[in-house]
Design a protein around this motif. Structure first.
Motif, PDB file in Angstrom:
ATOM      1  N   ALA A  71       0.819  -1.127   0.072  1.00  0.00           N
ATOM      2  CA  ALA A  71       0.021   0.002  -0.140  1.00  0.00           C
ATOM      3  C   ALA A  71       0.893   1.420  -0.204  1.00  0.00           C
ATOM      4  N   ASP A 117       2.126   1.682  -3.395  1.00  0.00           N
ATOM      5  CA  ASP A 117       1.356   1.507  -4.564  1.00  0.00           C
ATOM      6  C   ASP A 117       1.390   2.975  -5.356  1.00  0.00           C
ATOM      7  N   VAL A 141      -1.093   3.856  -6.869  1.00  0.00           N
ATOM      8  CA  VAL A 141      -2.522   4.318  -7.085  1.00  0.00           C
ATOM      9  C   VAL A 141      -3.131   5.065  -5.663  1.00  0.00           C
ATOM     10  N   ILE A 142      -2.806   4.102  -4.498  1.00  0.00           N
ATOM     11  CA  ILE A 142      -3.092   4.871  -3.368  1.00  0.00           C
ATOM     12  C   ILE A 142      -2.067   4.687  -2.199  1.00  0.00           C
ATOM     13  N   ILE A 178      -2.351   8.027   0.052  1.00  0.00           N
ATOM     14  CA  ILE A 178      -3.066   8.105   1.164  1.00  0.00           C
ATOM     15  C   ILE A 178      -2.348   7.618   2.584  1.00  0.00           C
ATOM     16  N   VAL A 195     -11.205   8.699   1.490  1.00  0.00           N
ATOM     17  CA  VAL A 195     -10.951   7.376   0.776  1.00  0.00           C
ATOM     18  C   VAL A 195     -12.090   7.297   0.037  1.00  0.00           C
ATOM     19  N   LYS A 241     -12.929   3.357  -5.117  1.00  0.00           N
ATOM     20  CA  LYS A 241     -11.717   3.011  -5.993  1.00  0.00           C
ATOM     21  C   LYS A 241     -10.571   2.566  -5.040  1.00  0.00           C
ATOM     22  N   ASP A 242     -10.345   3.749  -4.163  1.00  0.00           N
ATOM     23  CA  ASP A 242      -9.052   3.419  -3.118  1.00  0.00           C
ATOM     24  C   ASP A 242      -9.324   2.178  -2.441  1.00  0.00           C
ATOM     25  N   ARG A 292      -8.795  -0.849  -4.297  1.00  0.00           N
ATOM     26  CA  ARG A 292      -7.383  -1.083  -4.684  1.00  0.00           C
ATOM     27  C   ARG A 292      -6.609  -1.727  -3.439  1.00  0.00           C
ATOM     28  N   LEU A 293      -6.832  -1.159  -2.266  1.00  0.00           N
ATOM     29  CA  LEU A 293      -6.543  -2.067  -0.836  1.00  0.00           C
ATOM     30  C   LEU A 293      -7.017  -3.438  -0.870  1.00  0.00           C
TER      31      LEU A 293
END
Length: 157
Positions: A64, A67, A69-70, A73, A114, A117-118, A121-122
């Motif tokens: 994570a 990543d 993408v996320i 965060i 969040v 989509k997040d 992904r997680l």
């Protein structure tokens, strides 16, 4: 140690352990874990006990943070605390003999923004970590079904 003494120590425990950033006080409770635990030992065996749970969480958190993408965060969050509380949460839900000392899901994720989509992904990263631990697909799905209702408290409106 007696159950009552353990519960008293948990209630009195600091909200941040050594190596973690401080957090605002809250009432620690297994109810904050967001799901009731499985019964029996089939799920904890499927996850290879507490050592396997630790490896799954470590793998998911490592993925994570890295990543594209996320990862954003997670970068400003306390990685040590995140790993500890996720291990406690997963261990509690999988009935592996742990208590959960973290905040409830709504307060933990408040103001993080969040999106669905997040969260999706997680879940993909969690699945990847579970596959790396060679957890049976059926056990993965049973665990994910326990976690799925939490998306209402995690995903921002």
């Amino acid at each position: 140690m007696s159950l009552i003494l353990s519960l008293l120590l948990l209630q009195a425990a600091p909200h941040a352990m050594p190596g973690e950033a401080t957090v605002d006080p809250y009432v620690a409770s297994n109810a904050n874990a967001g799901a009731t635990p499985f019964t029996g030992d089939a799920m904890v065996k499927a996850f290879h006990g507490q050592d396997g749970i630790n490896r799954v969480v470590d793998g998911m958190v490592t993925l994570a943070y890295a990543d594209p993408v996320i990862g954003e965060i997670f970068t400003s969050h306390d990685k040590v605390r995140l790993k500890r509380t996720l291990v406690e949460q997963f261990c509690y839900i999988l009935n592996a003999g742990c208590v959960y000392s973290g905040r409830d899901m709504a307060r933990s994720h408040k103001d993080l923004g969040v999106q669905r989509k997040d969260m999706n992904r997680l879940v993909e990263l969690l699945q990847q970590a579970m596959r790396a631990e060679k957890i049976d697909f059926q056990a993965q799905n049973r665990f994910l079904s326990k976690l799925a209702p939490m998306h209402h408290d995690v995903v921002g409106r």
